[in-house]
Design a protein around this motif. Structure first.
Motif, mmCIF file in Angstrom:
data_model
loop_
_atom_site.group_PDB
_atom_site.id
_atom_site.type_symbol
_atom_site.label_atom_id
_atom_site.label_comp_id
_atom_site.label_asym_id
_atom_site.label_seq_id
_atom_site.Cartn_x
_atom_site.Cartn_y
_atom_site.Cartn_z
ATOM 1 N N ARG A 51 0.801 -1.223 0.000
ATOM 2 C CA ARG A 51 0.000 0.000 0.000
ATOM 3 C C ARG A 51 0.836 1.276 0.000
ATOM 4 N N ASP A 52 1.904 1.334 0.773
ATOM 5 C CA ASP A 52 2.581 2.603 1.044
ATOM 6 C C ASP A 52 3.815 2.886 0.192
ATOM 7 N N HIS A 53 4.448 1.874 -0.339
ATOM 8 C CA HIS A 53 5.653 2.073 -1.150
ATOM 9 C C HIS A 53 5.296 2.819 -2.432
ATOM 10 N N PRO A 54 6.184 3.691 -2.922
ATOM 11 C CA PRO A 54 5.895 4.422 -4.161
ATOM 12 C C PRO A 54 5.581 3.515 -5.358
ATOM 13 N N LEU A 55 6.065 2.288 -5.351
ATOM 14 C CA LEU A 55 5.795 1.355 -6.455
ATOM 15 C C LEU A 55 4.724 0.315 -6.107
ATOM 16 N N ALA A 56 4.009 0.518 -4.993
ATOM 17 C CA ALA A 56 3.003 -0.461 -4.563
ATOM 18 C C ALA A 56 1.914 -0.653 -5.617
ATOM 19 N N GLU A 57 1.484 0.421 -6.260
ATOM 20 C CA GLU A 57 0.433 0.291 -7.273
ATOM 21 C C GLU A 57 0.916 -0.563 -8.443
ATOM 22 N N THR A 58 2.134 -0.353 -8.884
ATOM 23 C CA THR A 58 2.690 -1.159 -9.976
ATOM 24 C C THR A 58 2.820 -2.611 -9.549
ATOM 25 N N TYR A 59 3.343 -2.826 -8.364
ATOM 26 C CA TYR A 59 3.500 -4.193 -7.851
ATOM 27 C C TYR A 59 2.150 -4.906 -7.792
ATOM 28 N N THR A 60 1.147 -4.222 -7.288
ATOM 29 C CA THR A 60 -0.183 -4.824 -7.169
ATOM 30 C C THR A 60 -0.786 -5.103 -8.540
ATOM 31 N N ARG A 61 -0.599 -4.180 -9.483
ATOM 32 C CA ARG A 61 -1.099 -4.405 -10.850
ATOM 33 C C ARG A 61 -0.539 -5.711 -11.408
ATOM 34 N N LEU A 62 0.742 -5.947 -11.187
ATOM 35 C CA LEU A 62 1.382 -7.145 -11.724
ATOM 36 C C LEU A 62 1.052 -8.389 -10.915
ATOM 37 N N HIS A 63 0.805 -8.212 -9.639
ATOM 38 C CA HIS A 63 0.560 -9.340 -8.737
ATOM 39 C C HIS A 63 -0.885 -9.844 -8.834
ATOM 40 N N VAL A 64 -1.857 -8.964 -8.663
ATOM 41 C CA VAL A 64 -3.271 -9.389 -8.637
ATOM 42 C C VAL A 64 -4.153 -8.587 -9.584
ATOM 43 N N GLY A 65 -3.543 -7.808 -10.467
ATOM 44 C CA GLY A 65 -4.318 -6.965 -11.367
ATOM 45 C C GLY A 65 -5.270 -7.731 -12.266
ATOM 46 N N SER A 66 -4.858 -8.895 -12.735
ATOM 47 C CA SER A 66 -5.747 -9.691 -13.594
ATOM 48 C C SER A 66 -6.981 -10.139 -12.823
ATOM 49 N N PHE A 67 -6.792 -10.537 -11.575
ATOM 50 C CA PHE A 67 -7.943 -10.911 -10.751
ATOM 51 C C PHE A 67 -8.850 -9.703 -10.509
ATOM 52 N N ILE A 68 -8.260 -8.550 -10.220
ATOM 53 C CA ILE A 68 -9.053 -7.343 -9.981
ATOM 54 C C ILE A 68 -9.875 -7.006 -11.229
#
Length: 182
Positions: A51-68
């Motif tokens: 959530r808080d790291h400057p690259l958290a959004e990118t990491y999350t997109r790659l990690h669970v973005g397809s599920f989202i």
């Protein structure tokens, strides 16, 4: 440092009423203070990474973005009355699936801790009397509270268009290209 391995070792033993792990000769064992420190470290690590790291959004997109993306599409397809749209979808995952999803929703500090065993995340689609649609998000039976200063919607009744737009930030348009660029 990655605290997951330490956490899993300590707390799996605790859940099964085993003692704290010790050195090979038994002369040094983990203490309650050690366990508490590992728990604090992993909770900080999860909030920062998801959530808080400057690259958290990118990491999350790659990690669970397809599920989202699947989740958003299922909600929107149902509202649009598309043939074959699901009324109920049930997915199973691990803490490493729930954590990034909580991060993408900007969960508050109390709920952004490492998810306990048997955690659940429920997305409900409601139709109001005026015909509008809202989404309610529950984490372990409670409405998900958002991070202070990042309250993009009230998740007890978030308008579907607002919810979908927020999820859109975490859905990769081309997962292969984004992974290659990362």
């Amino acid at each position: 440092m990655v605290w997951d391995g330490y956490f899993d070792t300590l707390f799996t033993r605790k859940c099964h009423s085993k003692g704290s792990p010790c050195s090979a000769d038994g002369s040094v064992c983990a203490t309650t203070a050690d366990e508490d420190q590992v728990k604090r470290n992993i909770n900080y690590d999860w909030a920062y990474k998801y959530r808080d790291h400057p690259l958290a959004e990118t990491y999350t997109r790659l990690h669970v973005g397809s599920f989202i993306g699947t989740l958003r599409d299922q909600l929107e397809d149902f509202v649009a009355g598309k043939t074959g749209a699901v009324k109920l979808a049930l997915y199973s995952g691990h803490d490493t699936t729930i954590g990034p999803i909580l991060g993408s929703l900007k969960a508050g500090n109390r709920q952004m801790l490492r998810p306990p065993y048997a955690s659940n995340l429920i997305f409900e689609l409601w139709k109001k009397k005026d015909g509008s649609r809202v989404v309610r998000v529950l984490f372990n039976g409670e409405v998900l509270q958002l991070q202070e200063g990042n309250q993009w919607c009230d998740l007890s009744a978030c308008p579907l268009d607002t919810f979908s737009a927020h999820l859109g930030n975490y859905i990769p348009s081309d997962i292969t290209a984004e992974c290659s660029a990362a």
